[in-house]
Structures are given as structure tokens and as C-alpha cells.
Design a protein around this motif. Structure first.
Motif, PDB file in Angstrom:
ATOM      1  N   THR A  51      -6.593   0.963  -3.528  1.00 23.77           N
ATOM      2  CA  THR A  51      -4.976   0.615  -3.478  1.00 23.77           C
ATOM      3  C   THR A  51      -4.813  -0.796  -3.975  1.00 23.77           C
ATOM      4  O   THR A  51      -5.578  -1.884  -4.269  1.00 23.77           O
ATOM      5  N   PHE A  52      -3.943  -1.522  -4.334  1.00 22.52           N
ATOM      6  CA  PHE A  52      -2.801  -2.318  -5.373  1.00 22.52           C
ATOM      7  C   PHE A  52      -2.076  -3.243  -3.974  1.00 22.52           C
ATOM      8  O   PHE A  52      -1.424  -2.385  -3.001  1.00 22.52           O
ATOM      9  N   CYS A  53      -2.984  -4.637  -3.292  1.00 18.38           N
ATOM     10  CA  CYS A  53      -2.280  -5.049  -2.401  1.00 18.38           C
ATOM     11  C   CYS A  53      -2.012  -6.566  -2.821  1.00 18.38           C
ATOM     12  O   CYS A  53      -2.705  -6.723  -4.043  1.00 18.38           O
ATOM     13  N   VAL A  54      -0.256  -6.917  -2.418  1.00 14.54           N
ATOM     14  CA  VAL A  54       0.254  -8.359  -3.002  1.00 14.54           C
ATOM     15  C   VAL A  54       0.411  -9.248  -1.566  1.00 14.54           C
ATOM     16  O   VAL A  54       1.072  -8.021  -0.584  1.00 14.54           O
ATOM     17  N   ASP A  55      -0.136 -10.400  -1.769  1.00 17.49           N
ATOM     18  CA  ASP A  55       0.321 -10.564  -0.376  1.00 17.49           C
ATOM     19  C   ASP A  55       1.385 -11.876  -0.852  1.00 17.49           C
ATOM     20  O   ASP A  55       1.114 -12.892  -1.871  1.00 17.49           O
ATOM     21  N   LEU A  56       2.200 -11.819  -0.988  1.00 18.32           N
ATOM     22  CA  LEU A  56       4.312 -12.516  -1.398  1.00 18.32           C
ATOM     23  C   LEU A  56       4.204 -13.845  -0.820  1.00 18.32           C
ATOM     24  O   LEU A  56       4.742 -14.531  -2.161  1.00 18.32           O
ATOM     25  N   THR A  57       3.105 -13.881   0.489  1.00 18.67           N
ATOM     26  CA  THR A  57       3.783 -15.189   0.263  1.00 18.67           C
ATOM     27  C   THR A  57       2.897 -16.375   0.155  1.00 18.67           C
ATOM     28  O   THR A  57       2.890 -17.068  -0.079  1.00 18.67           O
ATOM     29  N   ARG A  58       1.299 -15.887  -0.334  1.00 16.84           N
ATOM     30  CA  ARG A  58       0.579 -16.329  -0.782  1.00 16.84           C
ATOM     31  C   ARG A  58       0.878 -16.150  -2.804  1.00 16.84           C
ATOM     32  O   ARG A  58      -0.164 -16.900  -3.630  1.00 16.84           O
ATOM     33  N   GLN A  59       1.416 -15.716  -2.871  1.00 16.81           N
ATOM     34  CA  GLN A  59       1.177 -14.586  -4.496  1.00 16.81           C
ATOM     35  C   GLN A  59      -0.190 -14.241  -5.388  1.00 16.81           C
ATOM     36  O   GLN A  59      -0.515 -15.333  -5.874  1.00 16.81           O
ATOM     37  N   THR A  60      -1.290 -13.565  -4.215  1.00 16.81           N
ATOM     38  CA  THR A  60      -2.517 -13.241  -4.630  1.00 16.81           C
ATOM     39  C   THR A  60      -1.811 -11.734  -5.132  1.00 16.81           C
ATOM     40  O   THR A  60      -1.136 -11.260  -4.442  1.00 16.81           O
ATOM     41  N   VAL A  61      -3.022 -11.378  -6.059  1.00 18.02           N
ATOM     42  CA  VAL A  61      -3.268  -9.093  -5.801  1.00 18.02           C
ATOM     43  C   VAL A  61      -4.879  -8.773  -5.887  1.00 18.02           C
ATOM     44  O   VAL A  61      -5.092  -9.901  -6.398  1.00 18.02           O
ATOM     45  N   TRP A  62      -5.223  -8.441  -4.800  1.00 24.13           N
ATOM     46  CA  TRP A  62      -5.832  -8.103  -4.986  1.00 24.13           C
ATOM     47  C   TRP A  62      -6.518  -6.301  -5.225  1.00 24.13           C
ATOM     48  O   TRP A  62      -5.465  -5.286  -4.749  1.00 24.13           O
ATOM     49  N   ALA A  63      -7.735  -5.214  -5.326  1.00 19.77           N
ATOM     50  CA  ALA A  63      -7.537  -3.708  -5.292  1.00 19.77           C
ATOM     51  C   ALA A  63      -8.770  -3.522  -4.151  1.00 19.77           C
ATOM     52  O   ALA A  63      -9.441  -4.282  -4.308  1.00 19.77           O
ATOM     53  N   LEU A  64      -8.143  -2.734  -3.725  1.00 22.20           N
ATOM     54  CA  LEU A  64      -9.065  -2.137  -2.772  1.00 22.20           C
ATOM     55  C   LEU A  64      -9.589  -0.817  -2.876  1.00 22.20           C
ATOM     56  O   LEU A  64      -8.693   0.004  -3.348  1.00 22.20           O
ATOM     57  N   ARG A  65     -11.191   0.121  -2.726  1.00 23.09           N
ATOM     58  CA  ARG A  65     -10.754   1.146  -2.784  1.00 23.09           C
ATOM     59  C   ARG A  65     -11.788   1.731  -1.706  1.00 23.09           C
ATOM     60  O   ARG A  65     -12.883   1.179  -1.581  1.00 23.09           O
ATOM     61  N   ASN A  66     -11.035   2.949  -0.481  1.00 25.00           N
ATOM     62  CA  ASN A  66     -11.491   3.636   0.186  1.00 25.00           C
ATOM     63  C   ASN A  66     -12.147   1.659   1.409  1.00 25.00           C
ATOM     64  O   ASN A  66     -12.908   2.011   2.319  1.00 25.00           O
ATOM     65  N   GLY A  67     -11.067   1.046   1.457  1.00 22.99           N
ATOM     66  CA  GLY A  67     -11.209   0.231   2.185  1.00 22.99           C
ATOM     67  C   GLY A  67     -12.400  -1.196   1.696  1.00 22.99           C
ATOM     68  O   GLY A  67     -12.095  -2.661   2.750  1.00 22.99           O
ATOM     69  N   LYS A  68     -12.941  -0.812   0.761  1.00 22.13           N
ATOM     70  CA  LYS A  68     -13.740  -2.770   0.153  1.00 22.13           C
ATOM     71  C   LYS A  68     -12.886  -2.966  -0.859  1.00 22.13           C
ATOM     72  O   LYS A  68     -12.114  -2.090  -1.849  1.00 22.13           O
ATOM     73  N   VAL A  69     -13.528  -3.649  -0.939  1.00 20.09           N
ATOM     74  CA  VAL A  69     -12.810  -4.810  -2.425  1.00 20.09           C
ATOM     75  C   VAL A  69     -13.319  -4.907  -3.528  1.00 20.09           C
ATOM     76  O   VAL A  69     -14.739  -4.623  -3.588  1.00 20.09           O
ATOM     77  N   ARG A 122      -7.382  -5.380 -16.087  1.00 21.39           N
ATOM     78  CA  ARG A 122      -8.335  -4.611 -15.462  1.00 21.39           C
ATOM     79  C   ARG A 122      -7.476  -3.299 -14.462  1.00 21.39           C
ATOM     80  O   ARG A 122      -7.956  -2.820 -13.747  1.00 21.39           O
ATOM     81  N   MET A 123      -6.329  -3.672 -13.660  1.00 17.89           N
ATOM     82  CA  MET A 123      -5.833  -3.578 -12.920  1.00 17.89           C
ATOM     83  C   MET A 123      -4.831  -2.348 -13.438  1.00 17.89           C
ATOM     84  O   MET A 123      -5.598  -0.769 -13.396  1.00 17.89           O
ATOM     85  N   TRP A 124      -4.893  -2.326 -14.862  1.00 18.49           N
ATOM     86  CA  TRP A 124      -4.615  -1.272 -15.430  1.00 18.49           C
ATOM     87  C   TRP A 124      -5.910  -0.034 -15.485  1.00 18.49           C
ATOM     88  O   TRP A 124      -5.673   1.594 -15.369  1.00 18.49           O
ATOM     89  N   GLU A 125      -7.024  -0.402 -15.582  1.00 10.51           N
ATOM     90  CA  GLU A 125      -7.916   0.868 -15.699  1.00 10.51           C
ATOM     91  C   GLU A 125      -8.065   0.762 -13.933  1.00 10.51           C
ATOM     92  O   GLU A 125      -8.413   2.343 -13.797  1.00 10.51           O
ATOM     93  N   LEU A 126      -8.473   0.297 -13.123  1.00 10.75           N
ATOM     94  CA  LEU A 126      -7.851   0.930 -11.910  1.00 10.75           C
ATOM     95  C   LEU A 126      -7.290   2.147 -11.711  1.00 10.75           C
ATOM     96  O   LEU A 126      -7.730   2.333 -10.312  1.00 10.75           O
ATOM     97  N   GLY A 127      -6.543   1.615 -11.562  1.00 10.90           N
ATOM     98  CA  GLY A 127      -5.157   2.345 -11.453  1.00 10.90           C
ATOM     99  C   GLY A 127      -4.631   4.080 -12.265  1.00 10.90           C
ATOM    100  O   GLY A 127      -4.941   4.150 -13.283  1.00 10.90           O
TER     101      GLY A 127
END
Length: 296
Positions: free
Chosen positions: A180-198, A276-281
Motif C-alpha cells: 500500500t502506498f500511503c499519502v498524508d496530504l496534511t503533512r505532505q508525506t508519503v510512505w509504503a506498507l506491506r501487510n501492515g508493516k512499514v 524506490r516506489m517504482w520498485e515496490l509498486g
């Protein structure tokens, strides 16, 4: 005889200032590839306020001895003792705001606090005083997140980025199984999870500016291209991953940290993060956007 007067004119040079422009690449009418892109480059971190460097060491100076009287005519007059010069104790120079060549910023203590909380940038002392170790850690942080100039100064941009990253809560993203690609629009940050783990920690992004708001919601990557061409804005979109209405993740080649601007809906990334996100997605990767960018 006639005299001629020669008048010389001083011609001032004309200075031409060339202003570069950039473009974002979101097509509001597009539902497939060829969407979002980079906003115009903003100014780098502004160096506001003096570095606090003190002046030269003002050490105490001895008072010159008073001149002695000349010889007298009286043989009984005792010579007056000459005043002695006392060497004053050296004074300590006022502390400066530079350490190991790094200027101290107005957000020194706060940046130290956030970097200590984030970890991974080296030892920092949370005391509000610049040191060689603090300088090295701040420089490493600035280089990682594309903050210019990389000078170790805890200025407003460094403070803003550090605060946004340190206050991002990865558990706020409701991720299911898989990636899952996650975006916090308020803080303008992005991260990725897999099976709930960062699997990719929070990093910085730039989303849609006013009039081109990036919507919150749950989507999925439905089209990918390592080098997509945007028809409406005629610009390349490296590591393009589209998820809705012409909006997608991609690398931006412009300065990411000018908050007065933004994309036309896309999720702009630094080069290393886009790779990195290209590799993960993949097609089907879940995308969750929460919050709302301030001012949109």
C-alpha cells in the motif's frame, strides 16, 4: 581659432534577468496515463536572520603607566616608585553561532529534537547549540530530503521538513494485505506498507496546489510507465504510476520545497523516492490518501 567641446556620455549597461519556469503536468480531463507532473521550481531555503557570529575577541588592555617625574634639585628627595604594569587575565571570547563551519539557525533546538526522534542521521545534542556533530547530522538530513543549500543550518525549511516527518503516523493509513502506498496530504508525506508493516519510511512529497487539489480516498495503481509523456504540458514524467483522474506518483525535477506552489494534482517525489516506489509498486497496488493539503 574656434574651440570645440567634446561631451562624453556615460551609457549604463542594461541588465537582463532571465527567469526560468517549470510546469506541472496534471490533465484534469484525463483518466489514464499522461497526468500529473512537476510544479515550477521554488527558491531554496531562505537564510533568514544572522548567523550570530560574534566580532573579534575584545581582550582587556593594560592601562599605560603614567610618566615619571624628571630629576629634582633636592638631594633628599626620594625617587617615586614607578607604577608596575599588571597583565590582565585573558577574557573569553563570546560564543559564536558557528561550529565546524556551520551557521546556527533560528530553529536549532527544534531541529535537534526532531532529528533525535527520527534517528539515522548521526548523534545530535538537544541543547540548542550548534556543534560539529549537529552540523554533520543536519547536513545529512538536508541532503537526504533535497533541501538547499546543504550547509547544516537549522533554518525554516529544514525545521518544516523535520517536523512533518517526525509527526507522521504510519498507522493512520488503513492498509490491507499486499503493498500500500500511503499519502498524508496534511503533512505532505508519503510512505509504503506491506501487510501492515512499514517497508519505506515517511518521506516528503508535493501534491496539488490550490485549484488542483489532490483528493483523499482509496485507489489503486492502474497504469505504470518508467518514462511517461504528458500531452497537456509536454514534459516527461519519470517513474509514472497513475491512480486516478490523470493523477499519479512521479519524480519531479524541480525544487520540491517551495510551499507557495504545488503540482496540478500529482504526487511529486524526489528521485530516490520515485525509484524506490517504482520498485515496490505494480498495477493493482493499493493507494490511500488521507487528510487535505492546507490551503487547497
Amino acid at each position: 581659432m574656434k574651440r570645440f567641446r567634446i561631451t562624453s556620455r556615460l551609457v549604463a549597461p542594461l541588465v537582463v534577468v532571465l527567469v526560468g519556469t517549470g510546469a506541472c503536468t496534471f490533465d484534469p480531463q484525463s483518466g489514464g496515463g499522461g497526468g500529473g507532473g512537476a510544479a515550477p521550481a521554488g527558491a531554496a531555503e531562505q537564510v533568514t536572520g544572522a548567523s550570530g557570529t560574534s566580532g573579534p575577541d575584545q581582550r582587556g588592555r593594560p592601562t599605560p603607566a603614567a610618566p615619571t617625574a624628571g630629576p629634582t634639585s633636592s638631594a633628599t628627595t626620594k625617587p617615586k616608585p614607578k607604577p608596575t604594569r599588571s597583565t590582565p587575565a585573558p577574557t573569553t571570547a563570546a560564543p559564536t553561532a558557528r561550529a565546524a563551519g556551520c551557521p546556527q539557525g533560528e530553529h536549532q533546538r527544534a531541529v535537534e529534537t526532531y532529528l533525535a526522534q527520527l534517528g539515522g542521521f548521526g548523534p545530535v545534542a538537544v541543547d540548542g547549540q550548534q556543534s560539529a556533530a549537529d552540523c554533520a547530522a543536519i547536513k545529512k538530513f538536508q541532503k537526504r530530503y533535497g533541501i538547499r543549500p546543504v550547509e547544516g543550518r537549522a533554518g525554516p525549511t529544514t525545521f518544516d521538513v523535520a517536523k512533518r516527518l517526525a509527526t507522521t503516523d504510519p498507522t493512520r493509513c488503513k492498509a490491507g494485505t499486499g503493498t500500500t502506498f500511503c499519502v498524508d496530504l496534511t503533512r505532505q508525506t508519503v510512505w509504503a506498507l506491506r501487510n501492515g508493516k512499514v517497508i519505506m519510511g515517511p518521506t516528503v512529497t508535493r501534491t496539488g496546489m490550490s485549484g488542483y487539489r489532490t483528493p483523499s480516498g482509496t485507489y489503486a495503481v492502474n497504469y505504470r510507465n518508467p518514462k511517461e509523456w504528458s500531452n497537456p504540458y509536454e514534459v516527461w514524467l519519470p517513474y509514472w504510476q497513475h491512480f486516478t483522474q490523470g493523477m499519479g506518483f512521479h519524480e519531479t525535477t524541480t525544487y520540491l520545497h517551495d510551499k507557495s506552489i504545488g503540482s496540478h494534482g500529482c504526487v511529486n517525489l524526489l528521485h530516490a523516492d520515485a525509484v524506490r516506489m517504482w520498485e515496490l509498486g505494480k498495477v493493482g497496488t493499493r493507494v490511500v490518501l488521507v487528510g487535505r493539503r492546507p490551503g487547497t
